[in-house]
Scaffold this active site. Structure first.
Site, PDB file in Angstrom:
ATOM      1  N   CYS A  79      72.850  66.680  80.180  1.00 52.90           N
ATOM      2  CA  CYS A  79      73.823  66.756  80.908  1.00 52.90           C
ATOM      3  C   CYS A  79      73.925  68.068  81.549  1.00 52.90           C
ATOM      4  CB  CYS A  79      75.206  66.631  80.388  1.00 52.90           C
ATOM      5  SG  CYS A  79      75.164  64.654  79.955  1.00 52.90           S
ATOM      6  N   HIS A 142      81.243  70.530  82.243  1.00 49.81           N
ATOM      7  CA  HIS A 142      79.961  70.605  81.466  1.00 49.81           C
ATOM      8  C   HIS A 142      79.334  72.170  81.679  1.00 49.81           C
ATOM      9  CE1 HIS A 142      77.591  68.120  78.524  1.00 49.81           C
ATOM     10  NE2 HIS A 142      78.803  68.417  77.906  1.00 49.81           N
TER      11      HIS A 142
HETATM   12 CA    CA Z   1      74.027  62.687  80.979  1.00 47.80          CA
END
Ligand code: CA
Ligand code: NAG
Ligand code: NAG
Length: 574
Positions: A79, A142
């Site tokens: 991610c 993130h």
């Molecule tokens: Ca992901």
């Protein structure tokens, strides 16, 4: 780059000629940009990509009305680095979203890590603002959770969502549940104000994220152009869906989540039509990395015919579903065999805005408009990195693996399997195998599943190798790696270190029963939950860290007013 410049000019002309390109003042206005980024959704999860249940009518229609890319890649099988690549147009090795803790290790940003997107990186929303765009991120950021990494400090005007994955519930003082933000303010936490029922799989988050998007689009429709980055996470384990979708898929709970995504995207595209701004809004759909087979089939998706999944640099880890939609501009029902990369969304978006990418740094993204608007194919390599290591490269139909690895035997035996049911001898290896002297080469057209390496003696092998080797050499000679942001055991980037045996964390006791190796084979990348052998620092055994750490009840106020840490209103973890 000549083609890029030409396409930009072509687009400017089109703007001048097209009524859809006129703003309220009558001046040409660049199109709105809507990027729909799925989390851990696989190449094989859409009906239009052959998913047998065919439960994605809206995405299938989006493909029928636009262009489908069968050969579109993430920049990393995880991610955080993938998202950093999308927003910077640069590979994680350049923008710092990698670790040098060990060779070829994946890394991301769990809540204990304090690294994040460096200020020196120029993010897409920052640049789009120069062209008058209003920018919003909905969902998962993130890219770091300390104040200097806040999305509103990196070009976004608005944010609704969270800095981390929706893992949990942690429900403890040492490791509180992940916060949810509206702009600068923390408005609650997952599992508390924003419930996720792990037992039933019920959560309303996708509906909330949808409403955020619809409200923003309505608000911006007649104003300045908008950039909306819709980065939702229901298809990332623990997968969730709202009540009306739960139990409706033939595929189980993961399918329920996909169906809710599909329905939401259908509603967004319909709103663009209703507001008559569909022809002035460029929409792109993709996913941040391949399906997490480690969570499948209950909590993970499908990578179709491709090998392995998330965490790996096989096709299943990085080849993504990708659709472009822009009625009146992109012809309907096209398939583009252009090799695409998530970094291209950066460069393409800038081109749409009439901007050129920063010239003071290497940019990996291509402008896809020539492929989308003129059906052109541009020669370009795809690089597959895992941490600091170039594992593989694709050029044309050939893919060369310089290193192969899935995960360690130790982690594998503990049940962590990135390639369940798949064992290609000598390819899906559980030891990091060095093939740099004699790479394994596959023809992805004849052998998309990477099962039959070309014979080293064949002319095809020799020719493919010489072409790929040349591109890789150019890449490596020019490469200036960024400062690694995701190192563990590094006081510069960690709140208080991680209690891994051998990790030099003063005062942090070794957890009882923890293995002694300094860094576990698959450490730092195990998004699917606790990583065997890796013990996050501010855990209950790290008493001294808890006492001084930033997540403890005792120091909550101190931490949240101390410079360098998130200053959030909102309540203490109970
Ligand atoms: Ca992901
Ligand atoms: C979702 O929203 C509905 C309707 O407001 C509510 O009844 C339900 O409890 C919510 N579910 C969760 C898990 O938050
Ligand atoms: C895969 O097959 C090879 C060759 O048969 C074998 O040595 C290896 O142990 C197998 N790996 C797994 C994970 O089963």
């Amino acid at each position: 780059m000549v083609a890029v410049v030409a396409a930009t000019r072509w687009w400017r002309m089109l703007l001048v000629l097209s009524a859809a390109g006129m703003g309220a003042s009558g001046a040409p206005q660049p199109p709105n940009i809507l990027l729909l980024l799925m989390d851990d959704m696989g190449w094989g999860d859409l009906g239009v990509y052959g998913e047998p249940s065919r439960e994605t009518p809206n995405l299938d229609r989006m493909a029928a009305e636009g262009t489908l890319f069968p050969n579109f890649y993430s920049a990393n099988p995880l991610c955080s680095p993938s998202r950093a690549a999308l927003l910077t147009g640069r590979l994680p090795i350049r923008n710092g979203f990698y670790t040098t803790n060990a060779h070829a290790r994946n890394a991301y940003t769990p809540q204990e890590i304090v690294g994040g997107i460096p200020d020196s990186e120029q993010l897409l929303p920052e640049l789009l603002k120069e062209a008058g765009y209003v920018t919003k991120i909905v969902g998962k950021w993130h890219l770091g959770h300390r104040p200097q990494f806040h999305p509103l400090k990196h070009g976004f005007d608005e944010w609704f969502g969270s800095p981390n994955c929706h893992f949990g519930p942690y429900d403890n003082k040492a490791r509180p549940n992940i916060p949810v933000y509206r702009d600068w303010e923390m408005v609650g936490r997952y599992y508390e104000e924003f419930p996720i029922n792990l037992k039933t799989g019920e959560a309303n988050l996708t509906q909330i994220y949808l409403q955020e998007a619809l409200d923003f689009i309505k608000r911006q429709a007649r104003r300045r152009p908008f950039f909306l980055y819709w980065a939702v996470d229901a298809t990332h384990a623990p997968v969730y869906a709202s009540k009306p979708f739960l139990g409706t898929s033939r595929r189980g709970r993961y399918g329920d989540a996909v169906r809710e995504m599909d329905d939401s995207i259908g509603k967004m595209l319909q709103l663009l039509q209703d507001l008559r701004i569909a022809d002035s809004t460029f929409v792109f759909f993709t996913s941040d990395n391949g399906a997490a087979l480690i969570s499948a089939p209950e909590q993970g998706g499908s990578n179709g015919p491709f090998l392995c999944g998330k965490q790996t640099t096989f096709e299943g880890g990085m080849r993504e579903p990708a659709l472009a939609w822009w009625p009146g501009h992109i012809a309907a029902g096209q398939v583009s065999h252009q090799l695409g990369s998530i970094t291209d969304l950066f460069t393409t978006s800038l081109a749409l805005a009439g901007l050129t990418p920063p010239s003071d740094r290497a940019i990996d993204g291509l402008n896809l408009l020539p492929a989308l608007l003129q059906g052109r194919l541009m020669d370009r390599p795809v690089f597959y990195y895992r941490g600091d290591t170039l594992m593989a490269a694709t050029l044309g139909q050939h893919k060369a693996h310089f290193w192969t690895w899935t995960n360690s035997w130790e982690n594998f035996r503990q049940g962590m399997d990135f390639c369940p049911g798949q064992n290609v001898s000598g390819v899906t290896t559980h030891t990091l195998e060095d093939h740099t002297k004699l790479p394994l080469i596959f023809h992805l057209g004849r052998d998309p599943g990477e099962r039959f390496p070309l014979s080293f003696a064949s002319t095809e092998y020799q020719e493919a190798l010489s072409r790929i080797a040349q591109v890789v050499q150019q890449h490596q000679e020019a490469l200036v790696p960024g400062q690694p942001q995701l190192n563990v055991c590094n006081w510069a980037v960690m709140v208080s270190g991680w209690c891994v045996g051998g990790c030099p964390v003063p005062g942090c006791s070794h957890p009882p029963g923890a293995p002694d190796e300094p860094w576990p084979a698959q450490g730092g990348g195990g998004e699917a939950g606790a990583v065997p052998g890796l013990h996050p620092g501010p855990g209950p055994w790290c008493l001294s860290v808890q006492d001084s750490g930033c997540w403890s009840q005792a120091t909550w106020d101190q931490c949240h007013t101390a410079p360098g840490l998130l200053q959030v209103p909102g309540r203490l973890p109970s």
